[in-house]
Design a protein around this motif. Sequence first.
Motif, PDB file in Angstrom:
ATOM      1  N   ASN A 120       0.885  -1.293  -0.116  1.00 30.45           N
ATOM      2  CA  ASN A 120      -0.053  -0.101   0.009  1.00 30.45           C
ATOM      3  C   ASN A 120       0.931   1.356  -0.020  1.00 30.45           C
ATOM      4  N   ASP A 121       2.144   1.100  -0.332  1.00 30.41           N
ATOM      5  CA  ASP A 121       3.130   2.260  -0.099  1.00 30.41           C
ATOM      6  C   ASP A 121       3.097   2.968   1.002  1.00 30.41           C
ATOM      7  N   ARG A 122       2.949   2.601   2.173  1.00 29.96           N
ATOM      8  CA  ARG A 122       2.942   3.194   3.341  1.00 29.96           C
ATOM      9  C   ARG A 122       4.411   2.997   4.077  1.00 29.96           C
ATOM     10  N   ASP A 123       5.020   4.179   4.251  1.00 30.60           N
ATOM     11  CA  ASP A 123       6.402   4.235   4.986  1.00 30.60           C
ATOM     12  C   ASP A 123       6.303   4.278   6.412  1.00 30.60           C
ATOM     13  N   ALA A 124       7.352   4.415   6.987  1.00 30.83           N
ATOM     14  CA  ALA A 124       7.570   4.027   8.340  1.00 30.83           C
ATOM     15  C   ALA A 124       7.140   5.440   9.149  1.00 30.83           C
ATOM     16  N   SER A 125       6.932   6.318   8.561  1.00 30.37           N
ATOM     17  CA  SER A 125       6.397   7.625   9.153  1.00 30.37           C
ATOM     18  C   SER A 125       4.886   7.570   9.066  1.00 30.37           C
ATOM     19  N   GLY A 126       4.115   6.545   8.373  1.00 32.57           N
ATOM     20  CA  GLY A 126       2.878   6.607   8.113  1.00 32.57           C
ATOM     21  C   GLY A 126       2.316   7.371   6.732  1.00 32.57           C
ATOM     22  N   ARG A 127       3.187   7.890   5.999  1.00 32.09           N
ATOM     23  CA  ARG A 127       2.800   8.449   4.867  1.00 32.09           C
ATOM     24  C   ARG A 127       2.562   7.560   3.565  1.00 32.09           C
ATOM     25  N   TYR A 128       1.498   7.508   2.943  1.00 37.06           N
ATOM     26  CA  TYR A 128       1.037   6.659   1.905  1.00 37.06           C
ATOM     27  C   TYR A 128       1.384   7.482   0.659  1.00 37.06           C
ATOM     28  N   GLY A 129       1.693   6.523  -0.298  1.00 38.08           N
ATOM     29  CA  GLY A 129       1.933   6.902  -1.706  1.00 38.08           C
ATOM     30  C   GLY A 129       0.582   7.326  -2.316  1.00 38.08           C
ATOM     31  N   THR A 130       0.670   7.709  -3.677  1.00 32.58           N
ATOM     32  CA  THR A 130      -0.742   8.058  -4.328  1.00 32.58           C
ATOM     33  C   THR A 130      -0.866   7.003  -5.430  1.00 32.58           C
ATOM     34  N   THR A 131      -0.273   5.866  -5.300  1.00 33.34           N
ATOM     35  CA  THR A 131      -0.469   5.025  -6.658  1.00 33.34           C
ATOM     36  C   THR A 131      -2.007   4.487  -6.689  1.00 33.34           C
ATOM     37  N   THR A 132      -2.355   4.001  -5.379  1.00 32.66           N
ATOM     38  CA  THR A 132      -3.795   3.622  -5.446  1.00 32.66           C
ATOM     39  C   THR A 132      -4.812   4.716  -5.661  1.00 32.66           C
ATOM     40  N   HIS A 133      -4.647   5.917  -5.504  1.00 36.60           N
ATOM     41  CA  HIS A 133      -5.317   6.803  -5.770  1.00 36.60           C
ATOM     42  C   HIS A 133      -5.443   7.311  -7.157  1.00 36.60           C
ATOM     43  N   SER A 134      -4.422   7.253  -8.052  1.00 41.03           N
ATOM     44  CA  SER A 134      -4.255   7.332  -9.310  1.00 41.03           C
ATOM     45  C   SER A 134      -5.019   6.216 -10.104  1.00 41.03           C
ATOM     46  N   GLN A 135      -4.626   5.187  -9.590  1.00 41.92           N
ATOM     47  CA  GLN A 135      -4.990   3.745 -10.083  1.00 41.92           C
ATOM     48  C   GLN A 135      -6.551   3.806 -10.318  1.00 41.92           C
ATOM     49  N   ARG A 136      -7.322   4.034  -8.958  1.00 44.16           N
ATOM     50  CA  ARG A 136      -8.776   4.075  -9.061  1.00 44.16           C
ATOM     51  C   ARG A 136      -9.240   5.046  -9.871  1.00 44.16           C
ATOM     52  N   VAL A 137      -8.813   6.266  -9.943  1.00 41.97           N
ATOM     53  CA  VAL A 137      -9.316   7.276 -10.924  1.00 41.97           C
ATOM     54  C   VAL A 137      -9.331   6.894 -12.500  1.00 41.97           C
ATOM     55  N   ILE A 138      -8.082   6.286 -12.778  1.00 44.11           N
ATOM     56  CA  ILE A 138      -7.741   5.836 -14.323  1.00 44.11           C
ATOM     57  C   ILE A 138      -8.825   4.611 -14.217  1.00 44.11           C
ATOM     58  N   SER A 139      -8.828   3.643 -13.648  1.00 42.67           N
ATOM     59  CA  SER A 139      -9.690   2.463 -13.855  1.00 42.67           C
ATOM     60  C   SER A 139     -10.968   2.689 -14.113  1.00 42.67           C
ATOM     61  N   CYS A 140     -11.385   3.402 -12.956  1.00 42.80           N
ATOM     62  CA  CYS A 140     -12.726   3.861 -13.220  1.00 42.80           C
ATOM     63  C   CYS A 140     -13.561   4.771 -14.122  1.00 42.80           C
ATOM     64  N   LEU A 141     -12.575   5.598 -14.612  1.00 48.23           N
ATOM     65  CA  LEU A 141     -12.930   6.253 -16.158  1.00 48.23           C
ATOM     66  C   LEU A 141     -12.906   5.069 -17.113  1.00 48.23           C
ATOM     67  N   ASP A 142     -12.107   4.311 -17.287  1.00 54.06           N
ATOM     68  CA  ASP A 142     -11.912   3.140 -18.217  1.00 54.06           C
ATOM     69  C   ASP A 142     -13.008   2.118 -18.172  1.00 54.06           C
ATOM     70  N   ASP A 143     -13.324   1.853 -17.060  1.00 57.45           N
ATOM     71  CA  ASP A 143     -14.459   0.680 -16.944  1.00 57.45           C
ATOM     72  C   ASP A 143     -15.737   1.095 -16.727  1.00 57.45           C
ATOM     73  N   LYS A 144     -16.534   0.632 -17.646  1.00 60.79           N
ATOM     74  CA  LYS A 144     -18.043   0.963 -17.944  1.00 60.79           C
ATOM     75  C   LYS A 144     -18.728   0.274 -17.088  1.00 60.79           C
ATOM     76  N   GLU A 145     -18.571  -0.957 -16.846  1.00 59.32           N
ATOM     77  CA  GLU A 145     -19.403  -2.146 -16.152  1.00 59.32           C
ATOM     78  C   GLU A 145     -19.361  -1.586 -14.571  1.00 59.32           C
ATOM     79  N   ARG A 146     -20.446  -1.505 -13.941  1.00 58.64           N
ATOM     80  CA  ARG A 146     -20.774  -1.193 -12.364  1.00 58.64           C
ATOM     81  C   ARG A 146     -21.757  -1.914 -11.955  1.00 58.64           C
ATOM     82  N   PRO A 147     -21.198  -3.089 -11.426  1.00 56.76           N
ATOM     83  CA  PRO A 147     -22.030  -4.022 -10.766  1.00 56.76           C
ATOM     84  C   PRO A 147     -22.452  -3.417  -9.207  1.00 56.76           C
ATOM     85  N   THR A 148     -23.733  -3.876  -9.033  1.00 55.48           N
ATOM     86  CA  THR A 148     -24.201  -3.390  -7.834  1.00 55.48           C
ATOM     87  C   THR A 148     -23.773  -4.388  -6.694  1.00 55.48           C
ATOM     88  N   SER A 149     -24.166  -3.966  -5.423  1.00 58.30           N
ATOM     89  CA  SER A 149     -23.977  -4.911  -4.293  1.00 58.30           C
ATOM     90  C   SER A 149     -24.546  -6.158  -4.301  1.00 58.30           C
TER      91      SER A 149
END
Length: 515
Positions: A365-394
């Motif tokens: 999850n890109d979390r360092d020893a100081s508790g700082r998280y990277g942004t890879t998962t943020h960008s990943q979700r923004v990109i993949s959710c713009l790509d993916d049209k399929e939206r399954p419900t719960s």
Amino acid sequence: MARIARWTALAAAALLVAGCSGSSGSDGGNDKDDADGKPPSSAMMPGLPASLTSQKLDWAGCKATETGPAPGGDWRCATLKVPLDWAKPKGETIGLALIRSESSGSSKNRIGSLLFNFGGPGGSGVDYLPPYGPTFAKLHERYDLVSWDPRGVAASEGVRCRSDKEIQAAESIDTTPDTSAEETSFLKDAVEFGKGCQKSAGPLMGHVSTTDTARDMDLMRHVLGDRKTHYLGISYGTELGGVYAHLFPKNVGRLVLDAVVDPSAGTVGHAENQARGFQRALEDYLESTGQDPEQGSQKVAALLKRIDAEPLPTASDRDLTQQLALTGIVNPLYSKSSWPALTGALEAAEDGDGTELLAQADSYNDRDASGRYGTTTHSQRVISCLDDKERPTSAEAKKRLSEFRKISPVFGDSMGWDTAGWCHDWPVAGQYETPEVSAAGAEPVLVVGNTGDPATPYEGARKMADELGKGVGVLLTWKGAGHGAYGSGSSCVDSTVDDYLLDGSVPKDGKVCGS
């Protein structure tokens, strides 16, 4: 909530660190069009303003980033201007961060630029290329090594959807809800994450798709002075490469797609593929330790169920939740060399100590020893959710849970629920059910599949080769383990890829490299 099995090469510690053993070839293979150092004619980029097609990159020493120091040496950085909205190429622009090291060999043997995408989506090429520079020494003799932060990533208008404190707080959200209250919290967290992304990204939110980035790549090719695009894409980078080949088949040079995302699978299909891939990898790991794979899987599933009911204490002030434990199991499955670490972490967890699994999850999850998280998962979700049209419900996800559990008693529940939660009530609509990668008229594209790949199962490589088209997709198979094949220990794979990139030597479709 973090997707436990994103299409990424960044978590695979062994990937690309073994080195490349191929020869640089004897025929020179000089591509005169690429080696002349002059940008192709702007007439080849119709519809784009001269402010984009004639821009000159101001290469200068790279600066330190949020995740590391400046690389120094021969690495230089620059900013490429691209349209915010490719439908309005004369409108507002954004900057893409690029990094390059010019070819180390003689200019007469230079082929051109070799672009790299290391996966994600959301991985920073600016951060990840320099450490692997020595690995690409042979390729570097004839190519400028080039990578970039795609739009919405890191130094290229990077998106941060929530604070570190909010990310840590969200670790307590149950991502495999057992009650209506847990389901409500699960979906509410998804909505809040999307709102945070929208606030951070603004107008960019609707312009970070894989198609947008593929168009950026072609402008990059032009500005770098290359008539053809030479490219090594890993994991998600294979989807990007396939989309590029479809959009610009005549501009395809030597493209390598390694650890291949199945272009025929939608949201549910990808989740099923990854549940299957990680279950296979887990069973291979269990068998390597002398355990019966079925019994061992049930033991791991039982451990996760206990953690779901009562999280484990760790050496820190954080508890190990079920989701963190699952992520901690996923991380070492990316590389066979990390399997011993998984043994120790599982043994400690069975004894009531979640420290080692938490460390594995933090690494993923890109979390360092100081508790700082990277942004890879943020960008990943923004990109993949713009790509993916399929939206399954719960409700749809719950109906499929039994199918997911049959595929994997360990990963099935999480993968099944992820289909509903990942892009739940997302602020922008997705663009396609599956990406179009057919590339009639393109030069041969080398598609590399690893039979033991957990995150992008091998079957996707054959489908990518088929969908690229007859005479275009050329499949190379490695009977190995871990995420990716090139640079992972097979001299057969490395030499085949190097011969293709350096000499243009295309192997026979279906070539197999043993373990």
